[in-house]
Each structure stands twice: as C-alpha cells, then as structure tokens.
Design a protein around this motif. Structure first.
Motif, PDB file in Angstrom:
ATOM      1  N   ASN A  12       0.909  -1.246   0.105  1.00 43.30           N
ATOM      2  CA  ASN A  12       0.099  -0.086  -0.051  1.00 43.30           C
ATOM      3  C   ASN A  12       0.802   1.271  -0.021  1.00 43.30           C
ATOM      4  O   ASN A  12       0.756   2.236  -0.787  1.00 43.30           O
ATOM      5  CB  ASN A  12      -0.966   0.062   1.150  1.00 43.30           C
ATOM      6  N   GLU A  13       1.929   1.176   0.810  1.00 47.08           N
ATOM      7  CA  GLU A  13       2.875   2.554   0.695  1.00 47.08           C
ATOM      8  C   GLU A  13       3.593   2.796  -0.448  1.00 47.08           C
ATOM      9  O   GLU A  13       3.663   3.773  -0.956  1.00 47.08           O
ATOM     10  CB  GLU A  13       3.750   2.068   2.103  1.00 47.08           C
ATOM     11  N   ARG A  53       9.477   4.625   9.937  1.00 45.61           N
ATOM     12  CA  ARG A  53       9.243   5.746  10.686  1.00 45.61           C
ATOM     13  C   ARG A  53       8.164   5.615  12.069  1.00 45.61           C
ATOM     14  O   ARG A  53       7.921   4.463  12.050  1.00 45.61           O
ATOM     15  CB  ARG A  53       8.742   6.929   9.961  1.00 45.61           C
ATOM     16  N   THR A  54       8.213   6.613  12.876  1.00 43.32           N
ATOM     17  CA  THR A  54       7.160   6.417  13.957  1.00 43.32           C
ATOM     18  C   THR A  54       6.007   6.247  13.384  1.00 43.32           C
ATOM     19  O   THR A  54       5.160   5.246  13.821  1.00 43.32           O
ATOM     20  CB  THR A  54       7.003   7.606  14.832  1.00 43.32           C
ATOM     21  N   VAL A  55       5.638   7.019  12.279  1.00 43.80           N
ATOM     22  CA  VAL A  55       4.375   6.613  11.490  1.00 43.80           C
ATOM     23  C   VAL A  55       4.699   6.374  10.051  1.00 43.80           C
ATOM     24  O   VAL A  55       4.998   7.185   9.332  1.00 43.80           O
ATOM     25  CB  VAL A  55       3.497   8.034  11.853  1.00 43.80           C
ATOM     26  N   ASN A 115       2.061   6.438   5.053  1.00 45.20           N
ATOM     27  CA  ASN A 115       1.598   5.623   5.829  1.00 45.20           C
ATOM     28  C   ASN A 115       0.370   4.954   5.243  1.00 45.20           C
ATOM     29  O   ASN A 115      -0.734   5.674   5.184  1.00 45.20           O
ATOM     30  CB  ASN A 115       1.061   6.220   7.257  1.00 45.20           C
ATOM     31  N   GLY A 116       0.245   3.529   5.047  1.00 39.29           N
ATOM     32  CA  GLY A 116      -0.601   2.885   4.298  1.00 39.29           C
ATOM     33  C   GLY A 116      -0.780   3.357   2.997  1.00 39.29           C
ATOM     34  O   GLY A 116      -0.015   3.893   2.182  1.00 39.29           O
ATOM     35  N   ARG A 147       4.849  13.548   3.111  1.00 36.03           N
ATOM     36  CA  ARG A 147       5.912  14.394   2.561  1.00 36.03           C
ATOM     37  C   ARG A 147       6.346  13.635   1.436  1.00 36.03           C
ATOM     38  O   ARG A 147       6.448  12.609   1.185  1.00 36.03           O
ATOM     39  CB  ARG A 147       7.092  14.447   3.700  1.00 36.03           C
ATOM     40  N   PHE A 148       6.524  14.435   0.498  1.00 34.31           N
ATOM     41  CA  PHE A 148       7.065  13.995  -0.928  1.00 34.31           C
ATOM     42  C   PHE A 148       7.818  15.140  -1.766  1.00 34.31           C
ATOM     43  O   PHE A 148       7.628  15.955  -1.894  1.00 34.31           O
ATOM     44  CB  PHE A 148       5.688  13.819  -2.075  1.00 34.31           C
ATOM     45  N   THR A 149       9.044  14.487  -1.995  1.00 36.03           N
ATOM     46  CA  THR A 149       9.968  15.281  -2.880  1.00 36.03           C
ATOM     47  C   THR A 149      10.475  14.458  -4.158  1.00 36.03           C
ATOM     48  O   THR A 149      10.955  13.377  -4.161  1.00 36.03           O
ATOM     49  CB  THR A 149      11.225  15.647  -2.001  1.00 36.03           C
TER      50      THR A 149
END
Length: 112
Positions: free
Chosen positions: A36-37, A67-69, A98-99, A105-107
């Motif tokens: 999914n990610e 990551r934490t999430v 997440n999922g 965040r996206f670069t």
C-alpha cells in the motif's frame, strides 16, 4: 501512458521493493502490507513525473526506513522511450507514507 502501463509501473515498484530488500525479509514486508505504501508513493510519482513518450517506466525502491508513523521510501524512477536502452528521463523520490494514504511528505528531483 495508458492504464496498462500504470499497472505495470505499480507492479514494477513492488518488484523493485523485493529486489532491493533483504530476500529473507520480503515475506515480512508483504505481511505488514507495505504494498500500500509503495503504491501510494508510485501514484504520487505519476502525478509529478513527465511520462511523455514513455514506452516503459521502472520504479526501484532503493531504501526503506521505518518511521514512527509509516515509512520513508526512496524511489528511483527511470522512463524509457522507444530505444529502451537508456532512460530518456530519471527521477529520485523521497516519500513518507502511512498505508495507502496520500504521502505525508514527498519530494521528487530530476536526475541529470
């Protein structure tokens, strides 16, 4: 690109994940649902990358960080034209996701 190419691109992303991940952990990644990610990040790449004149697109997962999430995925995308020997464009992407939600965040950067 047509829908078939999009499906192939997403499939390649998952294949790239398993190629670059430790082979012993490939099953673990499937168990936690990392597909999914990957699909969410690849969808975001499709929104920002230039696929004009593309015959084939390859997404390779080059790094995965828990990551934490969620996860941070580093994706290398190559866009191939008719010649299919060398990429006509390439991108480096970092995606925190997440999922199957839109990335947190996206670069994306064009490679030269």
């Amino acid at each position: 690109m047509n829908n078939h190419s999009n499906v192939v691109a997403s499939s390649l992303a998952v294949i790239g994940l398993f190629v670059f991940a430790n082979p012993a952990s490939a099953t673990d990644l499937a168990d936690i649902g990392l597909e999914n990610e990957v699909n969410a990040c690849v969808a975001e790449v499709r929104e920002h990358a230039d696929f004009a004149d593309a015959v084939r697109v390859r997404h390779d997962i080059v790094a995965i960080e828990r990551r934490t999430v969620g996860y941070t995925l580093n994706i290398s995308t190559s866009v191939y034209g008719k010649a299919d020997r060398e990429a006509i464009r390439a991108y480096a992407t970092t995606c925190v996701v997440n999922g199957d939600n839109k990335p947190l965040r996206f670069t994306i950067n064009a490679k030269s």
